[in-house]
Write a protein that holds these residues in place. Sequence first.
Motif, short mmCIF file in Angstrom:
data_model
loop_
_atom_site.label_atom_id
_atom_site.label_comp_id
_atom_site.label_asym_id
_atom_site.label_seq_id
_atom_site.Cartn_x
_atom_site.Cartn_y
_atom_site.Cartn_z
N ALA A 53 97.66 -65.43 -56.54
CA ALA A 53 98.03 -64.65 -55.14
C ALA A 53 99.41 -64.44 -54.87
N GLU A 54 99.76 -63.39 -54.25
CA GLU A 54 101.19 -63.19 -53.85
C GLU A 54 101.22 -63.86 -52.32
N ALA A 86 106.52 -69.73 -46.65
CA ALA A 86 105.79 -70.34 -45.79
C ALA A 86 104.43 -70.45 -46.23
N GLU A 87 103.69 -69.67 -46.51
CA GLU A 87 102.41 -69.48 -47.29
C GLU A 87 102.30 -70.44 -48.29
N ARG A 134 104.09 -73.07 -49.14
CA ARG A 134 104.38 -74.43 -48.61
C ARG A 134 103.08 -74.97 -48.13
N ALA A 135 102.23 -74.18 -47.31
CA ALA A 135 101.11 -74.45 -46.63
C ALA A 135 100.02 -74.52 -47.66
N ALA A 136 99.85 -73.67 -48.68
CA ALA A 136 98.70 -73.73 -49.79
C ALA A 136 99.14 -74.94 -50.64
N SER A 137 100.24 -75.29 -50.78
CA SER A 137 100.62 -76.53 -51.83
C SER A 137 99.90 -77.75 -51.09
N SER A 173 111.35 -62.96 -50.20
CA SER A 173 110.70 -64.21 -49.78
C SER A 173 109.37 -64.11 -50.66
N ARG A 174 108.80 -63.24 -51.42
CA ARG A 174 107.44 -63.34 -51.87
C ARG A 174 107.53 -63.93 -53.36
N MET A 175 106.47 -64.65 -53.41
CA MET A 175 106.08 -65.46 -54.73
C MET A 175 104.84 -65.13 -55.46
N SER A 176 104.81 -65.12 -56.66
CA SER A 176 103.35 -65.12 -57.14
C SER A 176 103.19 -66.53 -57.70
N VAL A 177 101.82 -66.77 -57.12
CA VAL A 177 101.70 -68.33 -57.26
C VAL A 177 100.41 -68.36 -58.13
N ARG A 178 100.14 -69.39 -58.92
CA ARG A 178 99.02 -69.68 -59.62
C ARG A 178 98.48 -70.74 -59.31
#
Length: 292
Positions: A229-230, A234-235, A237-240, A254-259
């Motif tokens: 998800a991209e 802040a999102e 840190r919350a998801a982690s 400030s966007r990240m591709s998270v696995r």
Amino acid sequence: MEITLNELTKRYGNKTALNGVTLKWEDGVQGLLGPNGAGKTTLMRLLATLLTPTSGSAVIDGVPLKEKHKIRQLIGYLPQEFSFYPGMTVMDALDYLALLSGVKAAVDRKRKINELLEAVNLENHRKTKVKALSGGMKRRLGIAQAMIHEPKLLIVDEPTAGLDPEERIRFRQLLASFSENRIVLLSTHVAEDIESSCREVTVLTEGSVPFQGSIAQLAEQARGKVWTAEMDNAEWRAASQSFRIVSAVAKGGSRMSVRFLAESPPLAEAEEAEPTMEDGYLCLVKVRGKLQ
């Protein structure tokens, strides 16, 4: 060439380091993958006859593990920590170790040492004293000494520690060429070393083996459990706090591709991803049935 383990167990007092391991290894580079403290070094030391099993058995090329003298003629061993006589030159150290390993003829020792020095890229340091070598050079010297008598089983424990990227590639190629009609047992916690070198991987965790098979089969352990998800910082840190994140790659701004690893989509916008070997390994070792 074949190694068979049957209920091999090692205990230290009340602590079980290896718990009834049963498996078989055949010719080629065999990967032993697991986190620190999984029991990898204990297994290596058992096969090298430096430790005695509490129970169970092992047979290497038809020789029972209890026949230590015969086993030691079959194996070469590069442990995580090793040392040489610091005042010796590289050439003298290898010559001495070759003699101890049973290579009696001086002409054979010289030929083999020259081949190995070229293979591990130390040919220009043959007259350098061991104490003057860098950490990576000492590691390469250790690889050479383990191969000096052309063992049928080569055991290498975290062999790429201290090597730069070019040296790691050279080392993988060296193992591949050496493994014909032999077993090279490569123990590491670095998934990349396994993926690049091994025909088969065995996962060891908490003293037990939850998986043995091909690289592709290990990746399949994470099928349906890998999501991307991209999101912004802040999102992320919350998801982690709620989900197991495998990686996060900056996309710009400030966007990240998270696995993620999860049994079901961790977020509404998450998309299922193709699993990798490392994903499968993390499912087995890090999560162990506790995916969100």
